[in-house]
Design an enzyme around this catalytic site. Structure first.
Site, PDB file in Angstrom:
ATOM      1  N   TYR A 160     -31.366   2.679  43.046  1.00 34.18           N
ATOM      2  CA  TYR A 160     -31.415   3.993  43.672  1.00 34.18           C
ATOM      3  C   TYR A 160     -30.503   5.034  42.990  1.00 34.18           C
ATOM      4  O   TYR A 160     -29.329   4.779  42.765  1.00 34.18           O
ATOM      5  CB  TYR A 160     -31.037   3.916  45.176  1.00 34.18           C
ATOM      6  CG  TYR A 160     -30.866   5.316  45.688  1.00 34.18           C
ATOM      7  CD1 TYR A 160     -31.975   6.118  45.855  1.00 34.18           C
ATOM      8  CD2 TYR A 160     -29.606   5.868  45.869  1.00 34.18           C
ATOM      9  CE1 TYR A 160     -31.839   7.443  46.201  1.00 34.18           C
ATOM     10  CE2 TYR A 160     -29.459   7.181  46.231  1.00 34.18           C
ATOM     11  CZ  TYR A 160     -30.583   7.960  46.395  1.00 34.18           C
ATOM     12  OH  TYR A 160     -30.440   9.272  46.714  1.00 34.18           O
ATOM     13  N   HIS A 217     -28.363   3.801  50.257  1.00 39.72           N
ATOM     14  CA  HIS A 217     -29.781   4.108  50.466  1.00 39.72           C
ATOM     15  C   HIS A 217     -30.515   3.016  51.241  1.00 39.72           C
ATOM     16  O   HIS A 217     -31.593   2.549  50.842  1.00 39.72           O
ATOM     17  CB  HIS A 217     -30.485   4.397  49.122  1.00 39.72           C
ATOM     18  CG  HIS A 217     -31.362   5.603  49.190  1.00 39.72           C
ATOM     19  ND1 HIS A 217     -32.732   5.540  49.123  1.00 39.72           N
ATOM     20  CD2 HIS A 217     -31.065   6.904  49.344  1.00 39.72           C
ATOM     21  CE1 HIS A 217     -33.241   6.749  49.210  1.00 39.72           C
ATOM     22  NE2 HIS A 217     -32.249   7.602  49.357  1.00 39.72           N
TER      23      HIS A 217
END
Ligand code: CS2
Ligand code: MG
Length: 408
Positions: A160, A217
């Site tokens: 991410y 995330h």
């Protein structure tokens, strides 16, 4: 005073901004933002098909009644698409109200509580060395706070917030080559083994003053998140963001029992009811809601006040998907909010973006200075807008190595 019409524009430089313009019989207009990253056409049709025909003839000054009409009147409430559409209307009505009052918007909330608002930038690197160079780049510009994301050795794909290649069609989040998503492969064990040490090395390199933020995330389970939070305690993070999927609100209770690392969550929330349990039970330190898909200023201001009662500070979402219109709305809230914390700020200050959304809002040395122009202090150039139209894009979808779908 009456609303005479409204238009929705979709497009922008490297982004599908969803911009709403509401016209009145007194020549004053208001601007709103309904951008919902990678699902932009949906709030746009909610606005065009249902909301705009219902707005015509209404008094734009009654922003509360219009909000209640849209929210309660919909029957099927909440959800990011509807709340983004309501949010755009609400932001535009506050813009009109402040223009009528001949004041910058923050005056209608109670004036300024600070001269400038602390912002954070995003630094990323495919490895630690590149990340440190990138953090230095922001530090040299005067940024006091930086979110840091790093490539993990042997991770099958970048992970991410880390760019895999120099693909100009991607902005880290959206891949504009079509609506079929790229697949990213995630491995929690490799991340857990590498990242705490990488964060410790960043702290060692930059010393105690730099505010370091990190975004997980939504990738960890409650137990993993608690272990991760415990292991990064010596780094003194400004915050650890989205350690677990945001829907599982009990996950944070487990983390809280094991760590005092400040927690930020809420960028995917769209209602005060998503925030209530976490705020009232002191399970978070920063609320990451955004005016764009959380029903606009009217609703987010209620969340800010609820947060203030429980010593939770604001950290509004400001990913590049927000247009300068919602970022301006947040800048006015940031100027006022007694419990302001920090603002994520990534509106790409390109020439094209400034031409489409002219404003006097300013960023200098990692601080945001809200403009004293009346209303939101941002305009929208319809002629410029003709250059742009919708471009299909998508978020990556994440899988584990065995093929299991995971959280993006
Ligand atoms: C991210 C977002 O800014 C952040 O903290 O989590 O960039 C997120 O990935 C995007 O908003 C998704 O559209
Ligand atoms: Mg985030």
């Amino acid at each position: 005073m009456k609303i005479t019409g409204a238009k929705v524009f979709v497009g922008g430089p490297g982004k599908n901004y969803v911009t709403l313009k509401i016209y009145t019989d007194q020549g004053i207009y208001g601007l709103g933002d309904a951008t919902l990253n990678n699902r932009e056409t949906l709030p746009a049709s909610y606005l065009r098909d249902y909301i705009i025909p219902n707005l015509i003839g209404k008094d734009p000054r009654n922003s509360e009644d219009i909000w209640q009409f849209l929210y309660r009147g919909a029957y099927f409430r909440r959800g990011p698409i509807a709340m983004a559409a309501f949010g755009a209307v609400d932001i535009a009505l506050w813009d009109i109200k402040a223009k009528l009052a001949n004041m910058p918007l923050y005056q209608l909330f109670g004036g300024k509580s600070r001269d400038s608002a602390l912002v954070y930038a995003h630094a990323t690197g495919s490895d630690l060395e590149q990340l440190i160079d990138n953090i230095t780049f922001y530090k040299d510009q005067g940024y006091k706070a930086v979110r840091v994301q790093c490539g993990i050795p042997d991770m099958p794909t970048a992970g991410y917030g880390v760019r895999e290649d120099d693909d100009s069609k991607s902005d880290f989040i959206t891949d504009f080559s079509g609506i079929k998503p790229k697949i990213e492969i995630w491995d929690t064990e490799r991340y857990m083994r590498y990242m705490p040490d990488a964060l410790a090395r960043i702290r060692e390199h930059f010393g105690p003053e730099l505010k370091i933020l990190h975004d997980v995330h939504h990738r960890l389970t409650p137990r993993e998140a608690a272990a991760f939070a415990k292991s990064v305690e010596p780094v003194s993070l400004f915050w650890l963001e989205d350690p677990t999927p945001a829907e599982d609100q009990n996950a944070l209770q487990f983390l809280r029992q094991h760590s005092t690392v400040p927690i930020a969550i809420g960028e995917v929330f769209n209602s005060i009811y998503d925030c209530q349990h976490l705020i009232e039970n002191n399970l978070i330190d920063y609320i990451r809601i955004a005016v764009t898909y959380a029903g606009g200023i009217t609703h987010v201001k209620r969340i800010v006040d609820l947060a203030g009662l429980h010593n939770v500070r604001t950290g509004f979402h400001g990913a590049p998907s927000h247009s300068p219109i919602s970022m301006a709305a947040q800048a006015h809230l940031n100027a006022w909010a007694p419990n302001f914390g920090i603002q994520e700020y990534l509106v790409l200050g390109t020439k094209e973006c400034d031409a489409l959304f002219p404003s006097q809002h300013k960023l200098a040395s990692g601080l945001f200075y809200v403009s004293d122009d009346i209303g939101l202090g941002v305009d929208f150039d319809e002629k410029e807008a003709e250059k742009y139209s919708y471009v299909a894009g998508s978020h990556p979808v994440v899988r584990l190595e065995d093929g299991t779908v995971w959280n993006y």
